[in-house]
Design a protein around this motif. Structure first.
Motif, PDB file in Angstrom:
ATOM      1  N   UNK A   1       0.873  -1.133   0.030  1.00 31.92           N
ATOM      2  CA  UNK A   1      -0.021  -0.192  -0.120  1.00 31.92           C
ATOM      3  C   UNK A   1       0.915   1.268   0.129  1.00 31.92           C
ATOM      4  N   UNK A   2       1.918   1.183   0.968  1.00 32.02           N
ATOM      5  CA  UNK A   2       2.741   2.521   0.817  1.00 32.02           C
ATOM      6  C   UNK A   2       3.500   2.500  -0.380  1.00 32.02           C
ATOM      7  N   UNK A   3       4.241   1.666  -0.848  1.00 32.65           N
ATOM      8  CA  UNK A   3       5.075   1.625  -2.013  1.00 32.65           C
ATOM      9  C   UNK A   3       4.230   1.748  -3.343  1.00 32.65           C
ATOM     10  N   UNK A   4       3.292   1.297  -3.406  1.00 33.36           N
ATOM     11  CA  UNK A   4       2.679   1.310  -4.839  1.00 33.36           C
ATOM     12  C   UNK A   4       1.390   2.156  -5.004  1.00 33.36           C
ATOM     13  N   UNK A   5       0.944   2.430  -3.670  1.00 31.99           N
ATOM     14  CA  UNK A   5      -0.600   3.467  -3.582  1.00 31.99           C
ATOM     15  C   UNK A   5      -0.255   4.824  -2.932  1.00 31.99           C
ATOM     16  N   UNK A   6       0.869   4.828  -2.331  1.00 32.41           N
ATOM     17  CA  UNK A   6       1.145   6.093  -1.572  1.00 32.41           C
ATOM     18  C   UNK A   6       0.247   6.035  -0.309  1.00 32.41           C
ATOM     19  N   UNK A   7      -0.073   5.006   0.351  1.00 33.15           N
ATOM     20  CA  UNK A   7      -0.963   5.151   1.450  1.00 33.15           C
ATOM     21  C   UNK A   7      -0.447   4.679   2.714  1.00 33.15           C
TER      22      UNK A   7
END
Length: 94
Positions: free
Chosen positions: A88-94
């Motif tokens: 989520x953090x790496x691919x979607x900035x969440x």
């Protein structure tokens, strides 16, 4: 053939004194080491992961969820959640 296999082939194709290895044959010969938590599944996690060109993190989600009831229980689910959070953090900035 998965992306990793292609990358390995590209890396070693012109190297002298380097023996190419059929990684699938090696995997079949060596089977699972260190337990039997994957052996009874209809589809091995590694086969699913490679067939779908999943990333390392995505593959770990599949691996940990698949084996949780036979090996690590809640600890494996927490590991899968951790990898989902990283995705989520790496691919979607969440």
């Amino acid at each position: 053939m998965g992306m990793m296999d292609e990358a390995i082939k590209e890396t070693v194709k012109d190297k002298k004194d380097f023996t190419k290895t059929n990684l699938k044959e090696v995997a079949i010969r060596n089977k699972q080491v260190g337990g039997s938590h994957y052996k009874n599944f209809k589809i091995q996690p590694i086969d699913y992961i490679e067939a779908n060109d999943l990333t390392y993190s995505e593959g770990n989600v599949i691996k940990y969820v698949t084996r949780s009831r036979r090996k690590g229980g809640a600890k494996d689910i927490h590991k899968a959640i951790h990898y989902c959070e990283m995705i989520l953090e790496r691919d979607y900035g969440e």
